[in-house]
Design a protein around this motif. Structure first.
Motif, PDB file in Angstrom:
ATOM      1  N   LYS A   1      62.730  55.673  46.363  1.00 29.92           N
ATOM      2  CA  LYS A   1      63.426  54.960  47.433  1.00 29.92           C
ATOM      3  C   LYS A   1      64.931  55.257  47.401  1.00 29.92           C
ATOM      4  N   TYR A   2      65.422  55.680  46.228  1.00 31.02           N
ATOM      5  CA  TYR A   2      66.869  55.905  46.082  1.00 31.02           C
ATOM      6  C   TYR A   2      67.272  57.360  46.306  1.00 31.02           C
ATOM      7  N   ILE A   3      66.340  58.197  46.741  1.00 33.53           N
ATOM      8  CA  ILE A   3      66.718  59.585  47.056  1.00 33.53           C
ATOM      9  C   ILE A   3      67.601  59.593  48.304  1.00 33.53           C
ATOM     10  N   SER A   4      68.735  60.254  48.192  1.00 37.48           N
ATOM     11  CA  SER A   4      69.699  60.232  49.292  1.00 37.48           C
ATOM     12  C   SER A   4      69.207  61.004  50.508  1.00 37.48           C
ATOM     13  N   HIS A   5      69.472  60.420  51.683  1.00 41.59           N
ATOM     14  CA  HIS A   5      69.167  61.111  52.940  1.00 41.59           C
ATOM     15  C   HIS A   5      70.030  62.356  53.095  1.00 41.59           C
ATOM     16  N   LEU A   6      71.123  62.469  52.303  1.00 37.68           N
ATOM     17  CA  LEU A   6      72.018  63.628  52.407  1.00 37.68           C
ATOM     18  C   LEU A   6      71.504  64.839  51.628  1.00 37.68           C
TER      19      LEU A   6
ATOM     20  N   GLU B   1      70.982  64.825  42.361  1.00 39.20           N
ATOM     21  CA  GLU B   1      70.115  63.789  42.931  1.00 39.20           C
ATOM     22  C   GLU B   1      69.131  63.266  41.893  1.00 39.20           C
TER      23      GLU B   1
ATOM     24  N   SER C   1      70.837  61.130  39.552  1.00 43.04           N
ATOM     25  CA  SER C   1      71.193  59.867  40.204  1.00 43.04           C
ATOM     26  C   SER C   1      70.003  58.898  40.209  1.00 43.04           C
TER      27      SER C   1
END
Lengths: 84, 420
Positions: free
Chosen positions: B126-131, B114, B117
């Motif tokens: 803002k681009y941190i994955s909800h997963l 992450e 990424s």
């Protein structure tokens, strides 16, 4: 970037998120994505994240309702991209 | 107090030299290594053990994309184990199945990915994955198994460093003894090869193996050993109460008759021979047998200078020079599969009850006498009649020790599980 280009990239993103689903029925209309490819809430968030990364834009939660079908999604993205 | 007797009735695994027990065992007896050169993006070329199981055999592409490698390995192993045990989930109460998965660590791989990424987006949060949360959370590997199989009994992971595979099995046995579940899916998994951080940390600790020939890199008890080979893999067992297993005429690999878990409380990474010896004694006492009753010791030995010597001395303290106790090792074939190691290494020994062989330690060209191990199996497998007990050691950082003893049931149990 044409509207058709954007639509193709959105379809590519949906296919990446749901590789087993048939996306051939998705068109530039107001038929909800969920009716075509049984998109659940996690899938939807995956698509939103991929759109943000692909176009380097930020999509606030308050705008999520505009991404439920291809027509409003394209309207929204065109507006975002051209106002960048 | 009379203890419930616990049987191993299924094995599912994937490791660097096999995707099922038959293939794994064949490669152990044939001396086939699974260690290879791995081009890691940031580390460059490192030695590693990687698995090549079919990720989509039991998961859709969407499920795999959404989840973790550790869970993918676990899902593969769980399906294979249930199938091996001839258990059809449609026929049983899924609330009475427990999932207990040992892990060395979980979340470091997902967090690394992450961070790399969002680095591409100038660390814009803002681009941190909800997963990230469901993937990095500690119970992920067990939780994804429960989702995939629709199992509604307890599921959790056991963080026990490199002793976790044994401890997953022990926890499963204990839950069966307590009567909390009727079937335990238990063992361990590892996705450690998925992040440069683990390679980097071991390398900077001076504990990462290197060798011109990958298959010769892991060489426990050899004078030229120089560190571990990091590997991924998984192994999950099906455990049942012996009476239940006999009632349904299940194939029985062996009985879990003894186990021990204790702690060094002396160092972050350096092992403690005295505590390891005490751990083995705990297992022997629980099994109510003597050291000379053990036929095979599968060592934890990881191919580090200190670790192998420490374990060798611990074994010597208990087993001295008993001629019928043979010492072997599995990491020399597949590297260190971390949270899966204890379970995988035990699994690889179980067929010895049937085939009567003890596989050799690979790459043991010059035995380091400081390790004090005698009766090591080297060069080729040995034939051993009437193998009755296997002792499986598995130790880990922060001083966690475990030992498991499995008894051969082939010729000992014919009256409904009541024999001693």
């Amino acid at each position: 970037m044409t509207r058709e280009n954007i639509m193709n990239s959105v379809i590519t993103i949906i296919k990446d998120v749901m590789p087993e689903k048939d996306c051939s029925e998705i068109q530039d209309n107001e038929v909800p994505f969920t009716n075509i490819v049984e998109m659940d809430s996690m899938d939807f968030l995956d698509v939103v994240m991929a759109l943000q990364k692909n176009y380097r834009i930020e999509i606030p939660d308050s705008d999520f309702s505009m991404l439920r079908n291809m027509k409003t999604t394209l309207n929204y993205l065109e507006n975002k991209l051209y106002s960048k | 107090m009379r203890r419930e007797r616990i049987a191993i009735t299924g094995v599912g695994l994937t490791c660097p030299n096999g995707n099922n027990l038959v293939e794994f065992r064949k490669n152990l007896l044939e001396g086939k290594s699974g260690v290879t050169i791995f081009k890691e993006k940031l580390m460059g070329e490192v030695l590693a053990g990687l698995c090549n199981y079919d990720e989509n055999k039991y998961q859709t592409k969407k499920e795999r994309r959404r989840g973790t490698r550790a869970a993918s390995i676990g899902i593969y192993c769980a399906h294979e184990a249930l199938s091996d045990a001839n258990i059809n989930l449609m026929d049983i109460d899924k609330s009475k199945i427990g999932i207990y998965v040992g892990i060395t660590e979980h979340g470091i791989v997902e967090s690394t990915k992450e961070i790399l990424s969002i680095k591409e987006y100038d660390y814009n949060v803002k681009y941190i994955s909800h997963l990230l949360n469901p993937n990095a959370i500690a119970n992920n590997p067990a939780g994804e198994i429960s989702l995939n199989l629709g199992i509604t009994g307890p599921h959790y992971t056991l963080g026990a460093a490199c002793a976790a595979g044994n401890i997953g099995l022990i926890n499963g046995a204990q839950m069966l003894m307590l009567g909390d579940v009727d079937i335990a899916i238990c063992g361990g998994v590892s996705e450690s090869t998925e992040t440069f951080l683990i390679f980097g940390s071991f390398k900077n600790e001076g504990a990462l193996a290197n060798h011109k020939y990958p298959e010769k890199a892991c060489r426990p008890f050899d004078v030229d050993r120089n560190g571990i080979v990091i590997s991924e893999g998984g192994c999950l067992f099906i455990l049942e109460r012996l009476g239940d297993a006999l009632t349904r005429n299940a194939k029985i690999y062996g009985e879990v008759v003894g186990y021990g878990i204790n702690t060094d409380a002396t160092d972050y990474v350096a092992p403690n021979s005295e505590r390891q010896a005490q751990c083995m004694v705990m297992a022997l006492n629980k099994a109510e047998i003597h050291p000379q009753d053990i036929n095979i010791i599968n060592t934890h030995a990881t191919s580090t200078l200190l670790g192998d010597e420490t374990e060798g001395k611990a074994i010597y303290k208990i087993f001295e020079n008993h001629k019928n106790v043979y010492i072997t090792n599995t990491k020399s074939y597949i590297g260190h599969t971390m949270g899966a190691a204890g379970a995988l290494e035990l699994a690889g020994e179980l067929p010895s009850f049937e085939d009567g062989f003890v596989h050799q330690i690979l790459n043991l060209d010059n035995l380091d006498t400081k390790c004090m191990v005698t009766n090591v199996v080297r060069n080729e497998p040995i034939r051993l009649d009437n193998i009755k007990y296997i002792l499986n050691n598995s130790f880990g950082m922060l001083g966690i020790n475990s030992a498991v003893i499995i008894k051969n049931m082939n010729k000992t149990c014919t009256n409904g599980g009541n024999v001693k």
